[in-house]
Motif scaffolding. Sequence first.
Motif, PDB file in Angstrom:
ATOM      1  N   GLY A 153     -26.076 -48.859 113.795  1.00 18.61           N
ATOM      2  CA  GLY A 153     -26.235 -48.473 112.340  1.00 18.61           C
ATOM      3  C   GLY A 153     -26.945 -47.253 112.108  1.00 18.61           C
ATOM      4  N   ARG A 166     -29.794 -44.373 110.891  1.00 20.41           N
ATOM      5  CA  ARG A 166     -31.343 -44.412 110.977  1.00 20.41           C
ATOM      6  C   ARG A 166     -31.885 -44.448 109.538  1.00 20.41           C
ATOM      7  NH1 ARG A 166     -33.590 -38.408 112.826  1.00 20.41           N
ATOM      8  NH2 ARG A 166     -32.945 -37.359 110.861  1.00 20.41           N
ATOM      9  N   SER A 198     -36.286 -48.433 117.134  1.00 20.58           N
ATOM     10  CA  SER A 198     -35.524 -49.563 116.337  1.00 20.58           C
ATOM     11  C   SER A 198     -36.097 -50.835 116.850  1.00 20.58           C
ATOM     12  CB  SER A 198     -34.043 -49.541 116.332  1.00 20.58           C
ATOM     13  OG  SER A 198     -33.587 -49.617 117.732  1.00 20.58           O
ATOM     14  N   GLU A 251     -34.909 -55.012 116.592  1.00 27.74           N
ATOM     15  CA  GLU A 251     -33.705 -55.987 115.703  1.00 27.74           C
ATOM     16  C   GLU A 251     -33.891 -57.276 116.959  1.00 27.74           C
ATOM     17  OE1 GLU A 251     -29.712 -54.854 117.024  1.00 27.74           O
ATOM     18  OE2 GLU A 251     -30.577 -53.384 118.259  1.00 27.74           O
ATOM     19  N   TYR A 268     -28.498 -48.551 118.632  1.00 27.50           N
ATOM     20  CA  TYR A 268     -28.472 -49.224 117.458  1.00 27.50           C
ATOM     21  C   TYR A 268     -27.136 -49.208 116.709  1.00 27.50           C
ATOM     22  CZ  TYR A 268     -30.554 -51.291 113.425  1.00 27.50           C
ATOM     23  OH  TYR A 268     -30.510 -51.959 112.124  1.00 27.50           O
ATOM     24  N   PRO A 307     -33.698 -50.504 111.171  1.00 27.76           N
ATOM     25  CA  PRO A 307     -33.379 -49.225 111.900  1.00 27.76           C
ATOM     26  C   PRO A 307     -34.123 -48.274 112.445  1.00 27.76           C
ATOM     27  CG  PRO A 307     -32.543 -49.747 109.565  1.00 27.76           C
ATOM     28  CD  PRO A 307     -33.661 -50.566 109.890  1.00 27.76           C
ATOM     29  N   GLN A 311     -33.871 -56.642 111.520  1.00 26.12           N
ATOM     30  CA  GLN A 311     -32.944 -55.782 111.727  1.00 26.12           C
ATOM     31  C   GLN A 311     -33.854 -54.421 111.166  1.00 26.12           C
ATOM     32  OE1 GLN A 311     -29.969 -55.742 113.462  1.00 26.12           O
ATOM     33  NE2 GLN A 311     -30.344 -57.990 113.831  1.00 26.12           N
TER      34      GLN A 311
END
Length: 322
Positions: free
Chosen positions: A302, A304, A123, A125, A300, A76, A74
């Motif tokens: 969440g 940055r 990002s 993930e 994404y 960011p 994960q």
Amino acid sequence: MSNLDVKPAATVCGGREDVSAAPVRELLTARTVPLGESTVVRRLLPNLGRRMVGAWCFVDHYGPDDIAREPGMQVPPHPHMGLQTVSWLHEGEVLHRDSLGSKQTVRPRELGLMTSGRGISHSEESPRDHAPYLHGAQLWVALPDAHRDIAPAFEHHAQLPEVTGGNGLHATVLLGEVDGARSPGTVHTPIVGADIRLASGASARLPLERDFEYAVLAMSGETEVDGVRVGPGSMLYLGSGRTSLPLGADDESAVMLLGGEPFEEQILMWWNFVGRSAEEITEARDAWTSSGRFGEVHGYAGPRLPAPALPATPLKPRGRER
């Protein structure tokens, strides 16, 4: 593909004066670094004793990690400039998003290649429904001065050329060319990257370019590289002057071959930026904080990644080797 150190060091790499024209066998050990919420990586470049191999300037190895009940990777949204990122997996999947609007899941032995040029953000993930294990490498390639301000781009190559050298060796070519097999990945400097799998009892030779410097990153198992045993968490620097490389394994193993012409220019690396001066690095950090230079990553879940504080001492050269 990020350096998430909260206090990243400024490192000057490049220049050819310290590159041996003769073969060497220099074993490098990793330091562990947290990456995102639940991943820990083994950082091989930059290393205290070796900061660059050809244009390769950053190498992380991670896993195999059991993420069956974990969120996995994960990372960011964060910025890059002056480099290319290479995503390479042996197990698992990584979902890439960037400020160009790219959205791509990268799977084992597929090439995810992002050229940051003058600036991009992205990002990474693990998908919500992901494989139980995550294992791979994250690498950066420094862009030469003539290409470091080009427009950003992202490439995904699901099919890559392969080399079957016999005697238990099988290689996939990420970048550049090995034994006549050339990767479709875009490069801006003479470079090579290959993923090599060795069967139990393998004993083989891989052809090399005499003018390239090389290193071998251990991914899994134990491999004998020119008489040196190399296991995960280490990388063997080989220098230049070789036309072939002997490889062997008692049991199945996998390594990555990284090489290229020694990078002539000196570069300054800090956080996720590759520049040429402290002023460029400072401008890039300020731009990530206060302007739209690096664009926006959409999708994404969440915030940055904030930029860390610049070092209290001026960014300055530290040399290619200690």
